[in-house]
Design a protein around this motif. Structure first.
Motif, PDB file in Angstrom:
ATOM      1  N   PRO A 176     -32.073 -38.698   6.828  1.00 42.81           N
ATOM      2  CA  PRO A 176     -33.490 -38.679   6.447  1.00 42.81           C
ATOM      3  C   PRO A 176     -33.969 -40.032   5.936  1.00 42.81           C
ATOM      4  N   TYR A 177     -33.310 -41.118   6.371  1.00 39.81           N
ATOM      5  CA  TYR A 177     -33.612 -42.443   5.843  1.00 39.81           C
ATOM      6  C   TYR A 177     -34.309 -43.333   6.878  1.00 39.81           C
ATOM      7  N   ILE A 178     -35.088 -44.262   6.363  1.00 42.75           N
ATOM      8  CA  ILE A 178     -35.854 -45.194   7.184  1.00 42.75           C
ATOM      9  C   ILE A 178     -35.607 -46.605   6.654  1.00 42.75           C
ATOM     10  N   ILE A 179     -35.306 -47.533   7.549  1.00 44.98           N
ATOM     11  CA  ILE A 179     -35.160 -48.942   7.186  1.00 44.98           C
ATOM     12  C   ILE A 179     -36.475 -49.655   7.457  1.00 44.98           C
ATOM     13  N   GLN A 180     -36.846 -50.556   6.563  1.00 44.64           N
ATOM     14  CA  GLN A 180     -38.124 -51.265   6.700  1.00 44.64           C
ATOM     15  C   GLN A 180     -37.972 -52.736   6.337  1.00 44.64           C
ATOM     16  N   THR A 181     -38.511 -53.620   7.181  1.00 40.26           N
ATOM     17  CA  THR A 181     -38.549 -55.054   6.889  1.00 40.26           C
ATOM     18  C   THR A 181     -39.967 -55.452   6.504  1.00 40.26           C
ATOM     19  N   ARG A 188     -35.902 -52.663   2.851  1.00 37.71           N
ATOM     20  CA  ARG A 188     -35.863 -51.469   2.005  1.00 37.71           C
ATOM     21  C   ARG A 188     -35.339 -50.265   2.790  1.00 37.71           C
ATOM     22  N   LEU A 189     -34.600 -49.430   2.080  1.00 38.23           N
ATOM     23  CA  LEU A 189     -34.137 -48.158   2.629  1.00 38.23           C
ATOM     24  C   LEU A 189     -34.950 -47.060   1.955  1.00 38.23           C
ATOM     25  N   TRP A 190     -35.715 -46.313   2.746  1.00 38.49           N
ATOM     26  CA  TRP A 190     -36.580 -45.249   2.226  1.00 38.49           C
ATOM     27  C   TRP A 190     -35.953 -43.890   2.500  1.00 38.49           C
ATOM     28  N   ASP A 191     -36.107 -42.985   1.551  1.00 42.54           N
ATOM     29  CA  ASP A 191     -35.743 -41.585   1.746  1.00 42.54           C
ATOM     30  C   ASP A 191     -37.019 -40.849   2.155  1.00 42.54           C
ATOM     31  N   SER A 192     -37.017 -40.288   3.364  1.00 39.90           N
ATOM     32  CA  SER A 192     -38.223 -39.626   3.871  1.00 39.90           C
ATOM     33  C   SER A 192     -38.552 -38.354   3.080  1.00 39.90           C
ATOM     34  N   HIS A 199     -33.062 -47.722  -1.759  1.00 40.46           N
ATOM     35  CA  HIS A 199     -32.270 -48.938  -1.992  1.00 40.46           C
ATOM     36  C   HIS A 199     -33.055 -50.141  -1.468  1.00 40.46           C
ATOM     37  N   THR A 200     -32.966 -51.252  -2.190  1.00 36.29           N
ATOM     38  CA  THR A 200     -33.526 -52.517  -1.728  1.00 36.29           C
ATOM     39  C   THR A 200     -32.388 -53.513  -1.585  1.00 36.29           C
ATOM     40  N   PHE A 201     -32.224 -54.066  -0.413  1.00 30.90           N
ATOM     41  CA  PHE A 201     -31.159 -55.033  -0.166  1.00 30.90           C
ATOM     42  C   PHE A 201     -31.534 -56.379  -0.788  1.00 30.90           C
ATOM     43  N   THR A 235     -28.797 -60.726  10.327  1.00 32.46           N
ATOM     44  CA  THR A 235     -27.866 -60.315   9.279  1.00 32.46           C
ATOM     45  C   THR A 235     -27.453 -58.867   9.490  1.00 32.46           C
ATOM     46  N   LEU A 236     -26.162 -58.604   9.375  1.00 33.90           N
ATOM     47  CA  LEU A 236     -25.618 -57.258   9.520  1.00 33.90           C
ATOM     48  C   LEU A 236     -25.371 -56.674   8.132  1.00 33.90           C
ATOM     49  N   TRP A 237     -25.869 -55.440   7.914  1.00 34.25           N
ATOM     50  CA  TRP A 237     -25.774 -54.790   6.618  1.00 34.25           C
ATOM     51  C   TRP A 237     -25.009 -53.483   6.735  1.00 34.25           C
ATOM     52  N   ASP A 238     -24.319 -53.127   5.658  1.00 29.47           N
ATOM     53  CA  ASP A 238     -23.623 -51.852   5.557  1.00 29.47           C
ATOM     54  C   ASP A 238     -24.582 -50.825   4.961  1.00 29.47           C
ATOM     55  N   LEU A 239     -24.785 -49.704   5.621  1.00 28.23           N
ATOM     56  CA  LEU A 239     -25.683 -48.666   5.115  1.00 28.23           C
ATOM     57  C   LEU A 239     -24.951 -47.561   4.366  1.00 28.23           C
ATOM     58  N   ARG A 240     -23.641 -47.700   4.212  1.00 26.68           N
ATOM     59  CA  ARG A 240     -22.885 -46.643   3.541  1.00 26.68           C
ATOM     60  C   ARG A 240     -22.762 -46.945   2.048  1.00 26.68           C
ATOM     61  N   GLN A 241     -21.625 -46.824   1.455  1.00 32.16           N
ATOM     62  CA  GLN A 241     -21.505 -46.873   0.006  1.00 32.16           C
ATOM     63  C   GLN A 241     -21.833 -48.235  -0.600  1.00 32.16           C
ATOM     64  N   THR A 242     -21.279 -49.309  -0.054  1.00 37.08           N
ATOM     65  CA  THR A 242     -21.474 -50.620  -0.681  1.00 37.08           C
ATOM     66  C   THR A 242     -22.844 -51.214  -0.368  1.00 37.08           C
ATOM     67  N   ARG A 243     -23.367 -50.914   0.807  1.00 34.63           N
ATOM     68  CA  ARG A 243     -24.663 -51.443   1.254  1.00 34.63           C
ATOM     69  C   ARG A 243     -24.742 -52.964   1.089  1.00 34.63           C
ATOM     70  N   SER A 244     -23.673 -53.628   1.454  1.00 34.72           N
ATOM     71  CA  SER A 244     -23.588 -55.070   1.292  1.00 34.72           C
ATOM     72  C   SER A 244     -23.766 -55.769   2.637  1.00 34.72           C
TER      73      SER A 244
END
Length: 342
Positions: A176-181, A188-192, A199-201, A235-244
């Motif tokens: 249920p998540y949306i990524i936004q630039t 930003r990672l949005w919860d719909s 989360h904000t990277f 840039t490649l990002w991790d969307l799981r636990q670390t989100r790094s």
């Protein structure tokens, strides 16, 4: 032979439906000189020139092409100053334009829009549809995101973040998540579910222009603006636990406008492709960040959008020469060549 034929639909202003179909003959055949860089096993980088016959058609657009999306393996939709969102292997797609409106189209039912979404106060600059097609999320230069019920056309949720000038939106598959630039250099990672920022990277150094999520939903790639090699990275990002941050891909010299994950069937390895205003398409090793191949589409102007067409082809659009069909060639490693422009 397999050629590209374009069908202009009067009911779709500034949009073009393009179909790959088998036809006899050709409109125009040319020899195209393309340059690319090849990384040898010893680490030395060679620049090679390839000469290939390709088909050039009358331009599908009379002006700048800014976006392309594949509906299936033989049908794509492209836009001039519009934004487009669709689900692969679906007849439905959504378009947004500078009139602040979003339209839903269904090619199997009608040449007229099936649904209209109106609620933003400024130009709509991002849109994405949920995997089940039940929800649509739109973003605008008015700093807001709106979540819509596709069936009713009604706005279900609204959220606003100061200075959040949306550049692109992408739904995470199966989540249920949306990524936004954004032009504020944030991702930003949005919860719909309630449309809240989950989360904000870490803020980047340049405007973030585009984002895409891997098919498994575990990773996201974003790209940035820049000039003379400053910025201009993906840039490649991790969307799981670390989100790094996992990896960066550097080598373009102007704004990177589009970045996509390549299917393993196309690249035979985890790979990412980028297109840039420097007129180059690059393929990268997703894990190491090494550039595997660079195709120069000289004279095309800034390259603005990429899309996977099928297991052997990419679509790329440009300011000056419209839509390019690029074919993967593995005869000498992983290479791209232009086979048609329209």
């Amino acid at each position: 032979m397999l050629l590209l034929r374009c069908h202009l639909k009067r009911a779709l202003p500034q949009k073009v439906l393009c179909r790959l179909c088998a036809v006899m003959g050709k409109l125009q055949s040319k020899f195209k000189h393309s340059t690319y860089k090849y990384s040898r096993p010893d680490g030395f980088i060679e620049e090679r020139i390839q000469t290939k016959a390709f088909q050039e058609y009358s331009p599908a657009h009379m002006d700048t092409v800014s976006v392309v999306a594949a509906l299936n393996s033989d049908l794509c939709v492209s836009g001039g100053k519009d934004k487009i969102a669709c689900i692969y292997k679906s007849s439905q797609f959504f378009s947004a334009s500078r009139d602040k409106m979003v339209m839903m189209w269904d090619l199997q039912r009608s040449s007229q829009p099936r649904q209209q979404f109106s609620g933003h106060t400024m130009v709509v600059t991002g849109l994405t549809v949920s995997p089940d097609s039940s929800q649509l999320c739109t973003g605008s230069r008015d700093n807001t995101l709106l979540l819509w019920d596709v069936g009713t056309g009604q706005c279900a949720e609204r959220a606003s973040v100061s200075r959040n000038l949306v550049t692109h939106l992408c739904w995470v598959p199966g989540e249920p998540y949306i990524i936004q630039t954004s032009e504020d250099k944030s991702i930003r990672l949005w919860d719909s579910r309630g449309l809240q920022v989950a989360h904000t990277f870490p803020t980047q150094q340049h405007i973030q222009t585009y984002c895409e999520v891997s098919e498994d939903g575990h990773k996201c790639v974003s790209c940035s603006s820049g000039f003379e090699g400053e910025g201009c990275e993906a840039t490649l990002w991790d969307l799981r636990q670390t989100r790094s941050r996992i990896c960066e891909y550097r080598g373009h010299f102007q704004t990177v406008a589009s970045c996509i994950f390549l299917p393993r069937a196309l690249a035979s390895m985890p790979a990412i492709a980028t297109s840039s205003h420097d007129c180059k398409v690059k393929i990268w090793n997703q894990d190491t960040g090494a550039c595997l191949f660079t195709l120069s589409l000289d004279g095309s102007g800034p390259l603005t959008s990429l899309a996977v067409a099928d297991t052997i082809s990419l679509l790329c659009v440009s300011f000056s020469r419209g839509i390019h069909l690029l074919r993967v060639d593995r005869s000498q490693g992983l290479e791209l060549r232009e086979v048609a422009a329209f």
